[in-house]
Design a protein around this motif. Structure first.
Motif, PDB file in Angstrom:
ATOM      1  N   UNK A   5       0.760  -1.237  -0.073  1.00  0.00           N
ATOM      2  CA  UNK A   5      -0.146  -0.035  -0.098  1.00  0.00           C
ATOM      3  C   UNK A   5       0.853   1.354   0.024  1.00  0.00           C
ATOM      4  N   UNK A   6       1.983   1.156   0.617  1.00  0.00           N
ATOM      5  CA  UNK A   6       2.902   2.277   0.738  1.00  0.00           C
ATOM      6  C   UNK A   6       3.568   2.650  -0.502  1.00  0.00           C
ATOM      7  N   UNK A   7       3.581   1.789  -1.716  1.00  0.00           N
ATOM      8  CA  UNK A   7       3.877   2.247  -2.775  1.00  0.00           C
ATOM      9  C   UNK A   7       3.021   3.294  -3.691  1.00  0.00           C
ATOM     10  N   UNK A   8       1.824   3.936  -2.792  1.00  0.00           N
ATOM     11  CA  UNK A   8       1.073   4.534  -3.230  1.00  0.00           C
ATOM     12  C   UNK A   8      -0.058   4.055  -4.101  1.00  0.00           C
ATOM     13  N   UNK A  16      -6.147  -5.309  -4.872  1.00  0.00           N
ATOM     14  CA  UNK A  16      -5.090  -4.397  -4.898  1.00  0.00           C
ATOM     15  C   UNK A  16      -4.450  -4.528  -6.380  1.00  0.00           C
ATOM     16  N   UNK A  17      -4.072  -3.416  -6.897  1.00  0.00           N
ATOM     17  CA  UNK A  17      -3.409  -3.443  -8.284  1.00  0.00           C
ATOM     18  C   UNK A  17      -2.101  -3.072  -8.323  1.00  0.00           C
ATOM     19  N   UNK A  27       6.667  -3.601 -10.687  1.00  0.00           N
ATOM     20  CA  UNK A  27       7.813  -2.986 -10.099  1.00  0.00           C
ATOM     21  C   UNK A  27       7.911  -2.921  -8.482  1.00  0.00           C
ATOM     22  N   UNK A  28       6.309  -2.462  -8.077  1.00  0.00           N
ATOM     23  CA  UNK A  28       6.207  -2.166  -6.809  1.00  0.00           C
ATOM     24  C   UNK A  28       6.041  -3.561  -5.789  1.00  0.00           C
ATOM     25  N   UNK A  63      -3.917   1.435 -10.424  1.00  0.00           N
ATOM     26  CA  UNK A  63      -2.617   0.876  -9.990  1.00  0.00           C
ATOM     27  C   UNK A  63      -2.139   1.929  -8.920  1.00  0.00           C
ATOM     28  N   UNK A  64      -0.842   2.122  -9.274  1.00  0.00           N
ATOM     29  CA  UNK A  64      -0.045   2.933  -8.405  1.00  0.00           C
ATOM     30  C   UNK A  64      -0.263   4.525  -8.813  1.00  0.00           C
ATOM     31  N   UNK A  65       0.059   5.217  -7.917  1.00  0.00           N
ATOM     32  CA  UNK A  65       0.208   6.659  -8.090  1.00  0.00           C
ATOM     33  C   UNK A  65      -0.948   7.367  -9.077  1.00  0.00           C
ATOM     34  N   UNK A  66      -2.020   6.840  -8.936  1.00  0.00           N
ATOM     35  CA  UNK A  66      -3.234   7.370  -9.237  1.00  0.00           C
ATOM     36  C   UNK A  66      -3.432   7.094 -10.812  1.00  0.00           C
TER      37      UNK A  66
END
Ligand SMILES: Cc1cc2nc3c(=O)[nH]c(=O)nc-3n(C[C@H](O)[C@H](O)[C@H](O)COP(=O)(O)OP(=O)(O)OC[C@H]3O[C@@H](n4cnc5c(N)ncnc54)[C@H](O)[C@@H]3O)c2cc1C
Length: 400
Positions: free
Chosen positions: A64-67, A96-97, A101-102, A212-215
């Motif tokens: 989760x902390x990988x945004x 979760x998606x 890399x994360x 996924x990550x970062x919006x």
């Protein structure tokens, strides 16, 4: 001399290595890639069973902390009917998606923290043997020099084209060519408003979207592998026209955002392989590759990792031998994976719904408990056998 050498350091391999290292075993991971790195051919969705494993291993917060947000809303738009629900029987209650890399980095870091060693840039070429028993690996470093290492067990977590599986002669079964499966066209977008995980089931198509990550969201169109595919230069136009025709509401939201990656596409064949033999076993895609339409592969790889690591640990500890301990691996893996593989393969045909399927979806409408159970088949918390069992079908149809 290692207790275990794991070939492949992504979700299946890193998780297996971590679980073995946490139990005090001396583990070497080798991978030909430079890790961490992305996997381009993946849409990243980890369903509830996989999320529960990450939580159990104490890694969900790091993911989760990988945004990367938890996904807690699920809809399946069937045209005349939208089914919203949640897989039952989960600890975390979310999917979760994370981009690979994360995810792969979190798992690999956890393996290294637990004491596993990593050798990157090692291409596995063959197993070393003593009689018919695998005793290690032979590979090549990037400068061309030879690499060898010995272990009591070699774990092939080297993906769908597994060279470990080839080297040990693992037999394949339940094989399906890629034309019998699905073809996936997708990209990444910013600024697209989504309500969790969205599926749109249409004749010969499945459209999907999630964050996924970062919006960034991954949004794609799946069509039968047998259907004609757009040329690379036509992928964008093909995607837009499919969305505009089949899911205009989503198409408008996509229009309001921006694509921020290239078009990606792929189709893969599916199969199962013999899971273990003297001194070796396979986890993840190396052992069972499924059609990606149900987004089951990562959760499968994590589940295989846990089962394989448990059995390897028992075998390394004694009194049972590794061979005795791993003797149950294939049956236990297949009891879960084969029905999921068959469910994915059936769905990947994207055949027009039969009368029975239409009746089933109509009967599900308004029956929240059974809609949740249907989502449980995707979330891997309800088995396909349990859901499609005649007794359960009778329960669904009785009130309808
Ligand atoms: C289009 C598409 C979309 C998908 N979307 C999803 C999804 O949304 N959700 C989901 O759960 N699954 C999805 N999957 C499936 C998922 O990507 C796989 O199930 C998952 O990657 C399997 O993980 P693994 O660790 O077994 O293997 P991999 O991730 O393939 O890792 C194998 C590793 O082995 C290494 N390796 C390979 N050969 C060698 C060698 N000779 N020597 C050394 N190292 C080697 C590679 O470098 C790699 O790092 C999708 C698949 C496809 C094709």
């Amino acid at each position: 001399m290692y207790d275990a050498i794991v070939v492949g350091g992504r979700c299946g391999g890193a998780a297996t290595a971590m679980l073995l290292a946490r139990q005090g075993h001396k583990v070497l991971i080798v991978d030909q890639a430079k890790l961490p790195s992305d996997v381009r051919l993946s849409t990243h969705l980890i369903w509830h069973a996989g999320v529960d494993l990450l939580h159990k291993w104490g890694l969900l917060d790091a993911v989760k902390a990988t945004n990367c947000p938890l996904l807690t809303s699920f809809s399946l738009d069937l045209g005349e009917l939208v089914l919203r629900g949640q897989p039952p029987g989960t600890t975390v209650g979310a999917a979760i998606g994370p981009r690979r890399l994360a995810l792969d980095k979190v798992l690999l870091d956890a393996a290294l923290t637990a004491g596993a060693e990593l050798r990157q840039g090692v291409t596995f070429e063959d197993v070393l043997k003593d009689g018919d028993r695998v005793t290690g690996i032979r590979g090549r470093l990037q400068d061309g020099s030879a690499f060898t290492a010995h272990a009591r067990i070699v774990v092939g977590a080297d993906g769908t084209h597994s060279r470990v599986a080839r080297a040990v002669g693992a037999e394949s079964y339940n094989e399906f060519p890629k034309e019998a499966g699905s073809y996936n066209l997708y990209s990444y977008f910013r600024g697209v408003e989504l309500d969790g995980v969205e599926f749109f089931s249409r004749p010969e198509r499945m459209i999907y979207a999630w964050e996924t990550n970062d919006g960034r969201s991954v949004i794609g169109v799946i069509q039968p592998g047998r259907a004609s595919r757009p040329a690379r230069e036509d992928m964008g136009a093909h995607f837009q026209s499919e969305l505009a025709t089949l899911a205009p509401g989503l198409a408008a939201r996509v229009q309001a955002g921006q694509r921020d990656d290239e078009w990606l596409s792929g189709a893969i064949g599916a199969f199962c392989r013999q899971a273990a033999g003297p001194g070796w076993c396979l986890v993840g895609d190396a052992g069972v590759t499924m059609d990606p339409i149900t987004a089951a592969g990562i959760s499968n790889a994590l589940r295989d990792a846990e089962l394989a690591a448990t059995l390897i640990h028992e075998g390394l500890q004694g009194p049972a031998s590794l061979d005795d301990s791993l003797a149950t691996y294939q049956a236990r893996r297949d009891a879960v994976s084969v029905p999921l593989q068959q469910f994915a393969q059936e769905m990947a045909k994207l055949a027009p719904p039969t009368e029975d399927v239409i009746k089933l979806f109509m009967a599900l409408a308004g029956n929240q408990e059974q809609i949740d159970n249907y989502y449980g088949v995707f979330g891997q918390t309800v088995t396909p056998m349990a859901f499609f069992d005649p007794t359960n079908m009778a329960r669904i149809f009785a009130p309808a």
